[in-house]
Design an enzyme around this catalytic site. Sequence first.
Site, PDB file in Angstrom:
ATOM      1  N   ASP A 118      93.392  34.993  36.585  1.00 49.65           N
ATOM      2  CA  ASP A 118      93.678  36.348  36.568  1.00 49.65           C
ATOM      3  C   ASP A 118      94.322  37.708  37.303  1.00 49.65           C
ATOM      4  OD1 ASP A 118      92.243  36.628  34.326  1.00 49.65           O
ATOM      5  OD2 ASP A 118      94.017  37.727  33.645  1.00 49.65           O
ATOM      6  N   HIS A 119      92.695  37.622  37.675  1.00 53.64           N
ATOM      7  CA  HIS A 119      92.709  39.201  38.608  1.00 53.64           C
ATOM      8  C   HIS A 119      93.080  38.813  40.096  1.00 53.64           C
ATOM      9  CE1 HIS A 119      92.689  41.504  34.703  1.00 53.64           C
ATOM     10  NE2 HIS A 119      92.390  40.284  34.015  1.00 53.64           N
ATOM     11  N   HIS A 175      97.572  44.134  30.370  1.00 58.47           N
ATOM     12  CA  HIS A 175      96.858  42.653  29.751  1.00 58.47           C
ATOM     13  C   HIS A 175      96.940  41.596  28.527  1.00 58.47           C
ATOM     14  CE1 HIS A 175      93.502  39.520  30.331  1.00 58.47           C
ATOM     15  NE2 HIS A 175      93.889  40.288  31.035  1.00 58.47           N
ATOM     16  N   HIS A 209      88.061  36.864  36.914  1.00 55.96           N
ATOM     17  CA  HIS A 209      88.774  35.518  36.546  1.00 55.96           C
ATOM     18  C   HIS A 209      89.895  35.124  37.287  1.00 55.96           C
ATOM     19  CE1 HIS A 209      86.373  36.702  32.374  1.00 55.96           C
ATOM     20  NE2 HIS A 209      85.826  35.299  32.699  1.00 55.96           N
ATOM     21  N   HIS A 218      82.169  42.101  30.869  1.00 53.03           N
ATOM     22  CA  HIS A 218      83.340  42.095  29.878  1.00 53.03           C
ATOM     23  C   HIS A 218      82.429  40.396  30.644  1.00 53.03           C
ATOM     24  CE1 HIS A 218      87.126  40.158  30.109  1.00 53.03           C
ATOM     25  NE2 HIS A 218      87.574  39.161  31.371  1.00 53.03           N
ATOM     26  N   ASP A 233      89.554  43.635  32.606  1.00 52.25           N
ATOM     27  CA  ASP A 233      89.405  43.387  31.322  1.00 52.25           C
ATOM     28  C   ASP A 233      88.061  44.318  30.797  1.00 52.25           C
ATOM     29  OD1 ASP A 233      90.971  41.471  32.436  1.00 52.25           O
ATOM     30  OD2 ASP A 233      90.594  39.837  31.673  1.00 52.25           O
ATOM     31  N   HIS A 245      87.402  41.757  39.308  1.00 53.07           N
ATOM     32  CA  HIS A 245      86.229  40.337  38.655  1.00 53.07           C
ATOM     33  C   HIS A 245      86.919  38.981  38.796  1.00 53.07           C
ATOM     34  CE1 HIS A 245      89.008  40.419  34.870  1.00 53.07           C
ATOM     35  NE2 HIS A 245      88.603  39.636  34.526  1.00 53.07           N
TER      36      HIS A 245
HETATM   37 ZN   LIG Z   1      92.112  38.942  32.587  1.00 57.66          ZN
HETATM   38 ZN   LIG Z   2      89.099  38.333  32.721  1.00 64.28          ZN
END
Ligand SMILES: [Zn+2]
Ligand SMILES: [Zn+2]
Length: 303
Positions: A66-67, A270, A64, A142, A212, A62
């Site tokens: 941090d990914h 995570h 976001h 999510h 997530d 996805h």
């Molecule tokens: Zn994340």
């Molecule tokens: Zn996320």
Amino acid sequence: MSFNLTILGTGSATPVLTRNPTAHFLQIEQDGYLIDCGEGTQNQLLRYKLRPTRLKYIFITHLHGDHYFGLIGLISTLNMHRRVDDLWIFGPKGLAEIITIQLKYSGAWLNFKLHFIETDTKNSYQLFENEHITVTTIPLIHRVECCGFLFREKPHKHKIIKETMPNDLTIEQIKLLKDGKNILNEDGSIKYDYRIYTTPSSKSKSYAFCSDTLYHEPIIDIIKNVNFLYHEATFLNDLESRAFQTNHSTAKQAGQIARKANVGKLLIGHFSSRYKDLSPLLEEVRSEFMNSELAEEGMFFEI
Ligand SMILES: [Zn+2]
Ligand SMILES: [Zn+2]
């Protein structure tokens, strides 16, 4: 078949010095598969001596940061290393546009071809296959479109028992026996039963990566009986309402999913930046599913 996993990142969105954001590296035979690519993933590949030349496929769950915030840096570095081999990137709508615009305004001309394959995060379907594996999507819940990925080795062939093998078989008939099919007489009766002439194939290896997500039971059917499951566990269960608000899971919930799906082993990650000591998360997940471990950077598993 070699099927190995290296953990490159175990943190969540807020940076902490002790954990990098999410990235896992699968090595299946000669091919490298990167799953998520948080900021700094290319440094982690260097740290754990994973050769970027092996990297062929990237799967992004996805959008976001941090990914995937490490993706443009990694692509740029591959280009500086004069990569010429194609690279396949699987991810949700928007990813191709983001990367293309970053390349455009940085004036980068790639020496290699990028292929973007957009994921449909709402349905579970076979996204990819090659000679070794299939990859199936795992729809997750999510705040933005998100799906996990199930990597499954293709079924092994049955092994021929040479001593019992009739000598009038054609190559095509031997192939049928190896595929677990009987050879029939013209009237449809069984001439050679594959169970007599072959030994059963070993179980296919499988790895499910659940990024997530809110606690989401519909994934259980998709990941049932996998060898190895990664499931996020951002919080301890005393913050279940926080997990609910932010569409994340707790360690207890990750354990419940693993138990209900009857997986071989569970790895959680995570982790929220609020946890300096992760042992309470381990204790909590093991209260639901004993064969659980905390993901730590540099961990290596043969699946
Ligand atoms: Zn994340
Ligand atoms: Zn996320």
